[in-house]
Design a protein around this motif. Structure first.
Motif, PDB file in Angstrom:
ATOM      1  N   THR A  71       7.605  12.800 -15.132  1.00 50.44           N
ATOM      2  CA  THR A  71       8.236  12.053 -14.049  1.00 50.44           C
ATOM      3  C   THR A  71       7.140  11.472 -13.165  1.00 50.44           C
ATOM      4  O   THR A  71       5.968  11.855 -13.250  1.00 50.44           O
ATOM      5  CB  THR A  71       9.134  12.962 -13.201  1.00 50.44           C
ATOM      6  N   MET A  72       7.518  10.569 -12.279  1.00 51.96           N
ATOM      7  CA  MET A  72       6.526  10.009 -11.370  1.00 51.96           C
ATOM      8  C   MET A  72       5.959  11.092 -10.453  1.00 51.96           C
ATOM      9  O   MET A  72       4.773  11.072 -10.104  1.00 51.96           O
ATOM     10  CB  MET A  72       7.135   8.882 -10.537  1.00 51.96           C
ATOM     11  N   GLY A  73       6.781  12.067 -10.096  1.00 46.63           N
ATOM     12  CA  GLY A  73       6.294  13.159  -9.265  1.00 46.63           C
ATOM     13  C   GLY A  73       5.277  14.026  -9.971  1.00 46.63           C
ATOM     14  O   GLY A  73       4.418  14.645  -9.332  1.00 46.63           O
ATOM     15  N   GLU A  74       5.362  14.088 -11.296  1.00 48.12           N
ATOM     16  CA  GLU A  74       4.424  14.891 -12.086  1.00 48.12           C
ATOM     17  C   GLU A  74       3.182  14.105 -12.496  1.00 48.12           C
ATOM     18  O   GLU A  74       2.221  14.681 -12.995  1.00 48.12           O
ATOM     19  CB  GLU A  74       5.125  15.396 -13.354  1.00 48.12           C
ATOM     20  N   ARG A  94       1.241   6.337 -10.368  1.00 55.54           N
ATOM     21  CA  ARG A  94       2.252   5.918  -9.394  1.00 55.54           C
ATOM     22  C   ARG A  94       1.867   4.598  -8.726  1.00 55.54           C
ATOM     23  O   ARG A  94       2.717   3.738  -8.495  1.00 55.54           O
ATOM     24  CB  ARG A  94       2.454   7.005  -8.341  1.00 55.54           C
ATOM     25  N   SER A  95       0.588   4.448  -8.416  1.00 55.37           N
ATOM     26  CA  SER A  95       0.166   3.241  -7.700  1.00 55.37           C
ATOM     27  C   SER A  95       0.281   1.987  -8.562  1.00 55.37           C
ATOM     28  O   SER A  95       0.384   0.878  -8.041  1.00 55.37           O
ATOM     29  CB  SER A  95      -1.278   3.391  -7.207  1.00 55.37           C
ATOM     30  N   THR A 122      11.646  -0.775  -7.289  1.00 55.64           N
ATOM     31  CA  THR A 122      11.453   0.506  -7.967  1.00 55.64           C
ATOM     32  C   THR A 122      12.780   1.210  -8.210  1.00 55.64           C
ATOM     33  O   THR A 122      12.982   1.839  -9.255  1.00 55.64           O
ATOM     34  CB  THR A 122      10.520   1.409  -7.140  1.00 55.64           C
ATOM     35  N   ARG A 123      13.708   1.111  -7.266  1.00 55.88           N
ATOM     36  CA  ARG A 123      15.007   1.768  -7.429  1.00 55.88           C
ATOM     37  C   ARG A 123      15.798   1.187  -8.591  1.00 55.88           C
ATOM     38  O   ARG A 123      16.632   1.867  -9.186  1.00 55.88           O
ATOM     39  CB  ARG A 123      15.833   1.658  -6.143  1.00 55.88           C
ATOM     40  N   ARG A 124      15.543  -0.080  -8.902  1.00 55.65           N
ATOM     41  CA  ARG A 124      16.254  -0.675 -10.046  1.00 55.65           C
ATOM     42  C   ARG A 124      15.788  -0.079 -11.363  1.00 55.65           C
ATOM     43  O   ARG A 124      16.492  -0.170 -12.368  1.00 55.65           O
ATOM     44  CB  ARG A 124      16.070  -2.196 -10.047  1.00 55.65           C
ATOM     45  N   GLY A 125      14.597   0.515 -11.363  1.00 51.36           N
ATOM     46  CA  GLY A 125      14.109   1.261 -12.516  1.00 51.36           C
ATOM     47  C   GLY A 125      14.254   0.528 -13.824  1.00 51.36           C
ATOM     48  O   GLY A 125      13.661  -0.524 -14.053  1.00 51.36           O
ATOM     49  N   ALA A 145       0.823  -1.210   0.000  1.00 47.29           N
ATOM     50  CA  ALA A 145       0.000   0.000   0.000  1.00 47.29           C
ATOM     51  C   ALA A 145       0.857   1.261   0.000  1.00 47.29           C
ATOM     52  O   ALA A 145       0.361   2.347  -0.315  1.00 47.29           O
ATOM     53  CB  ALA A 145      -0.929  -0.001   1.214  1.00 47.29           C
ATOM     54  N   GLU A 146       2.142   1.126   0.321  1.00 47.07           N
ATOM     55  CA  GLU A 146       3.051   2.279   0.322  1.00 47.07           C
ATOM     56  C   GLU A 146       3.641   2.565  -1.053  1.00 47.07           C
ATOM     57  O   GLU A 146       4.481   3.456  -1.201  1.00 47.07           O
ATOM     58  CB  GLU A 146       4.194   2.043   1.325  1.00 47.07           C
ATOM     59  N   ARG A 147       3.202   1.852  -2.072  1.00 51.52           N
ATOM     60  CA  ARG A 147       3.856   1.924  -3.383  1.00 51.52           C
ATOM     61  C   ARG A 147       3.748   3.291  -4.048  1.00 51.52           C
ATOM     62  O   ARG A 147       4.616   3.654  -4.850  1.00 51.52           O
ATOM     63  CB  ARG A 147       3.291   0.852  -4.314  1.00 51.52           C
ATOM     64  N   THR A 148       2.693   4.066  -3.759  1.00 53.38           N
ATOM     65  CA  THR A 148       2.575   5.376  -4.408  1.00 53.38           C
ATOM     66  C   THR A 148       3.689   6.313  -3.954  1.00 53.38           C
ATOM     67  O   THR A 148       4.244   7.066  -4.754  1.00 53.38           O
ATOM     68  CB  THR A 148       1.209   6.016  -4.110  1.00 53.38           C
ATOM     69  N   GLY A 149       4.032   6.262  -2.659  1.00 57.78           N
ATOM     70  CA  GLY A 149       5.136   7.077  -2.168  1.00 57.78           C
ATOM     71  C   GLY A 149       6.473   6.574  -2.662  1.00 57.78           C
ATOM     72  O   GLY A 149       7.366   7.359  -2.996  1.00 57.78           O
ATOM     73  N   VAL A 150       6.608   5.249  -2.721  1.00 54.04           N
ATOM     74  CA  VAL A 150       7.856   4.657  -3.199  1.00 54.04           C
ATOM     75  C   VAL A 150       8.153   5.107  -4.623  1.00 54.04           C
ATOM     76  O   VAL A 150       9.302   5.375  -4.985  1.00 54.04           O
ATOM     77  CB  VAL A 150       7.778   3.118  -3.121  1.00 54.04           C
ATOM     78  N   ALA A 151       7.112   5.217  -5.457  1.00 56.76           N
ATOM     79  CA  ALA A 151       7.306   5.601  -6.858  1.00 56.76           C
ATOM     80  C   ALA A 151       7.950   6.976  -6.981  1.00 56.76           C
ATOM     81  O   ALA A 151       8.696   7.243  -7.927  1.00 56.76           O
ATOM     82  CB  ALA A 151       5.964   5.587  -7.592  1.00 56.76           C
TER      83      ALA A 151
END
Length: 462
Positions: A298-301, A307-308, A246-249, A192-198
């Motif tokens: 970007t994921m932030g945009e 993101r989820s 996610t960090r491995r992108g 459930a934390e995946r949106t922030g992780v993105a």
């Protein structure tokens, strides 16, 4: 596969079976995530805790004669005891899985039950070669239909010091894989934390952050290795798995999954849900390209929905394998109700392609859409007309026998002593799933019925 939990978080005692599609529903703070994380941790680590004893006699025979045979059926008969001991070892690891104080798990119990089928075990064929550089050291093989694992030392082994304990471990791992591997699917989790992780995956470099924080304290003596190890205990295991993935992108995008190779329509349907596609950039960065637009966000945009779904999309396109278990904590996160229906249909497609799905959800839209897919799976002319009219396809239909649904709720339980006292405790209650009515999800129905009553009272002035 049955999972039995005791004194785990708010769950006093609960058990659930893993279906091809498994749902856990219920109110907030009722134990759904505890059950999910505990299962994920076990499936990801079971090879570390389940150990089959290989006799010294077999090792001596291997060393002296260069080959030996292990009777798999003898070990299969001990499967229950082997698994029980492995679960006891795993229970001791629960504080690390949840990144929590061990005192919260002093009375916790985690147990898994399977019933190994000898016919299925014998039907498996394995072939494994252990190498050191260019030299082959050990080979293990079991032909299909045979009951013995044949282990042979290579001639190259004479040139290398090969510890007997390592040989034992290798043989034990092969036996475990033959007996248990088919019952424990490879898990992939979207927490459930995946949106922030993105968004913050780079900032969530646990080891680096821990070192920077501690190094800022100039008056402290720093042990870098101790800090690196401690950093991995700050977040629950499934969250760390999401961060690492996610960090491995772009590293995740080097291979195509069997879905990308043979079922591109599934990925097209996924792209329709998110309204575009993910594309790879430099420095392990993933961007989102909205459909029909010359944009690269970007994921932030990007939206919360984009993101989820990032980890799920990468999994489906690049690493999904038949037999996997896709675990999604609250798949409805940030999704419009229509897209919640569509993700339910996507899950149905996946289980029919051989990927098992495990979800926790608060979404009545997802449950009702799965109901539709279950109830349409009948040979009745009027149902076929409805399916055709509404755009449903047979590959989305779900057999109710493949579905397991549980509701997290309070119920009366007997005390663990012999006093016959009963009190209310949190557990998982199995919900009925039928071809005619679909899923009996009481936790949703009660709320919806109450809202309907209020609406009717407002409209009719009652």
């Amino acid at each position: 596969m049955k999972v039995i939990l005791e004194n785990l978080g708010v769950l006093k005692k609960a058990e659930f079976e893993l279906g091809d599609l498994t749902l856990i529903c219920g109110h907030n703070n009722t134990g759904k995530t505890y059950a999910t994380y505990a299962l994920f941790g076990f499936l990801q680590n079971w090879r570390r805790f389940i150990s089959t004893e290989v006799s010294n006699e077999k090792i001596r025979e291997l060393v002296d004669d260069g080959t030996t045979q292990i009777d798999i059926t003898k070990h299969a008969k001990k499967a229950e005891n082997i698994l029980s001991k492995g679960c006891q070892r795993y229970t001791q690891m629960l504080p690390r899985i949840f990144a929590s104080d061990s005192k919260h798990f002093e009375n916790a119990r985690f147990r898994v039950e399977v019933e190994p089928d000898l016919g299925s075990i014998l039907s498996l064929a394995i072939e494994q070669n252990i190498r050191s550089g260019k030299s082959e050291l050990l080979s293990l093989g079991k032909p299909e239909g045979e009951s013995h694992l044949v282990v042979s030392l290579s001639a190259d082994t004479e040139k290398i010091e090969f510890p007997k304990e390592i040989i034992k471990d290798i043989i034990s791992e092969s036996i475990n894989e033959i007996i248990f591997g088919q019952y424990f699917p490879n898990p992939f989790i979207a927490s459930a934390e995946r949106t922030g992780v993105a968004i913050f995956s780079k900032e969530l470099d646990f080891a680096r952050n821990r070192l920077l924080e501690e190094m800022a304290q100039a008056d402290k003596d720093i042990d870098p290795m101790k800090l690196l190890l401690k950093s991995y205990n700050d977040y629950a295991w499934p969250v760390r798995a999401n961060v690492d993935f996610t960090r491995r992108g772009t590293d995740n995008s080097k291979e195509d999954s069997f879905i990308a190779k043979g079922y591109a329509q599934v990925l097209d349907e996924f792209s329709d849900i998110i309204g575009g596609e993910y594309i790879s950039g430099s420095n392990n960065t993933i961007f989102f390209k909205p459909a029909g637009k010359r944009l690269r966000l970007t994921m932030g945009e990007s939206s919360g929905a984009v993101r989820s779904m990032l980890d799920i999309g990468s999994y489906l396109r690049h690493i999904a394998e038949q037999g996997d278990l896709l675990m999604v904590d609250e798949p409805e996160l940030s999704l419009h109700p229509e897209n919640q229906r569509r993700i339910a249909r996507l899950f149905a497609r996946l289980i029919n392609l051989g990927i098992r799905v495990f979800i926790t959800t608060h979404s009545d839209y997802i449950v009702k859409e799965l109901n539709t897919l279950i109830m349409l799976n009948q040979d009745k002319p009027y149902l076929k007309r409805i399916a055709e009219r509404e755009g449903y396809r047979s590959e989305e239909f779900v057999d109710p026998e493949r579905v397991k649904v549980y509701t997290a709720e309070e119920t009366l339980m007997y005390a663990s002593d012999s006093s016959q006292r009963r009190s209310r405790h949190q557990t998982l209650e199995e919900a009925e799933v039928s071809r005619e009515q679909g899923i009996d999800a009481r936790s949703f129905d009660k709320t919806i019925n109450k809202m309907n009553e209020i609406q009717e009272a407002i409209v009719w002035g009652e």
